[in-house]
Design a protein around this motif. Structure first.
Motif, mmCIF file in Angstrom:
data_model
loop_
_atom_site.group_PDB
_atom_site.id
_atom_site.type_symbol
_atom_site.label_atom_id
_atom_site.label_comp_id
_atom_site.label_asym_id
_atom_site.label_seq_id
_atom_site.Cartn_x
_atom_site.Cartn_y
_atom_site.Cartn_z
ATOM 1 N N LEU A 272 0.836 -1.219 -0.059
ATOM 2 C CA LEU A 272 -0.029 -0.058 -0.040
ATOM 3 C C LEU A 272 0.760 1.196 -0.040
ATOM 4 N N HIS B 106 -7.029 -5.845 1.305
ATOM 5 C CA HIS B 106 -7.139 -4.453 1.613
ATOM 6 C C HIS B 106 -7.532 -3.581 0.406
ATOM 7 N N SER B 107 -8.640 -3.897 -0.099
ATOM 8 C CA SER B 107 -9.185 -2.975 -1.185
ATOM 9 C C SER B 107 -10.592 -2.589 -0.917
ATOM 10 N N ALA C 254 -8.327 0.790 -1.378
ATOM 11 C CA ALA C 254 -7.067 1.563 -0.611
ATOM 12 C C ALA C 254 -6.949 2.904 -1.438
ATOM 13 N N ALA D 115 -2.881 -2.264 -4.029
ATOM 14 C CA ALA D 115 -3.505 -2.826 -3.096
ATOM 15 C C ALA D 115 -3.861 -4.250 -3.179
ATOM 16 N N ALA E 236 -4.376 2.573 3.868
ATOM 17 C CA ALA E 236 -5.399 1.304 4.274
ATOM 18 C C ALA E 236 -6.667 1.687 4.661
ATOM 19 N N CYS F 111 -4.867 3.440 -4.660
ATOM 20 C CA CYS F 111 -3.809 2.531 -4.525
ATOM 21 C C CYS F 111 -3.873 1.395 -5.583
#
Length: 306
Positions: free
Chosen positions: A35, A162-163, A165, A158, A129, A155
């Motif tokens: 990230l 963790h999406s 992000a 990612a 994040a 991002c």
């Protein structure tokens, strides 16, 4: 470790600290390094330590969390018996061709290495994040009001876990929200600030103004937000010309000083999350905040000096 004359021996025989590895794994599970904005940022384990150093007599499985790693914070970590420091801001940004006591950063690095203390730095991985620093800052701005959210700069790297992000956050309210209430919440949630800096359009009154949309980006976040079509910009710091640009666009820009925009998240979110995640694998692990970590600036009323 084997010595000369008793067979091959060397640096490969040094065992990295198991506790440090547990801390790194916990941080990466919360804030994957993918990230981070690697185009300029330097995240990860920047100073390592050995198993012998991490398990030295009197050394507890303790992590000290700080926004900035100064000499005072390093001494605090040593005094508290910590074996790992998690420093939000990277302790090393550029390459080092020498490490001496002529430079404060390098002197601190030597002190930590001598004490056998590791340093992990997550920085923009925390910013980007989901549920990270900027999402938290957007929650502070929103307060009790409903807002439709998106990231200011997605991002692309990612991981699926963790999406979505991204850097910065943008929010739109269902109805106009009082600016004064937002400023009050920011001051309270960011550590009881007595002052915030506000640049607002000529003729506007912050006591009666309202906003329908906002953008937030902790630290030096103006460049992330400058193209956002919002009424209010909130960041840690912004330059003179950025403030002029914002008010000429009819926007209000609020800056709370760089690390003030970040430290509240470390205290209220990162520390308890890391404590819980690390405690799953190291039962007696302890995560604490440094008592010497503070914003370098203090605002004074010069009348007090008369």
């Amino acid at each position: 470790m084997a010595r000369a004359g008793t067979g091959p021996w060397g640096a490969w025989q040094v065992q990295p600290s198991a506790f440090t590895r547990a801390v790194v794994d916990a941080m990466r599970s919360l804030y994957p390094e993918e990230l981070a904005d690697r185009s300029w940022d330097n995240v990860g384990l920047l100073v390592g330590n050995s198993e012998a150093e991490g398990a030295a007599p009197g050394r507890r499985p303790k992590v000290l969390v700080t926004n900035d790693l100064t000499w005072q914070v390093a001494v605090d970590a040593i005094d508290q018996g910590a074996s790992v420091i998690v420093s939000y801001h990277p302790f090393i940004f550029s390459g080092l061709k020498a490490i001496t006591y002529d430079d404060p950063q390098q002197a601190t690095l030597l002190r930590l290495a001598r004490a056998g203390i590791a340093v992990y730095c997550p920085h923009t991985a925390v910013d980007a994040a989901p549920g990270g620093l900027n999402a938290w800052l957007a929650d502070v701005v929103s307060g009790p009001y409903v807002s439709r959210r998106s990231v200011a700069a997605p991002c692309p790297a990612a991981p699926e876990s963790h999406s979505p992000a991204g850097y910065g956050a943008v929010g739109h309210f269902e109805a106009p929200v009082p600016l004064a209430g937002i400023l009050t919440r920011l001051a309270s949630e960011l550590g009881g600030l007595r002052y915030v800096m506000v640049a607002s359009p000529v003729g506007a009154d912050v006591r009666t103004a309202t906003v329908r949309s906002f953008g937030v980006c902790a630290g030096s976040g103006y460049d992330v937000l400058k193209k956002a079509d919002v009424d209010l910009l909130v960041t840690g710091e912004a330059g003179h010309h950025s403030a002029l640009r914002a008010i000429q666009q009819g926007r209000t820009l609020v800056q709370v000083f760089h690390s003030n925009s970040e430290r509240g998240y470390l205290r209220k979110v990162l520390v308890p999350m890391l404590q819980e995640r690390l405690g799953r694998v190291v039962a007696d692990a302890q995560v604490v905040l440094s008592q010497f970590d503070k914003d370098p600036f203090t605002i004074y009323n010069v009348g007090e000096f008369e």
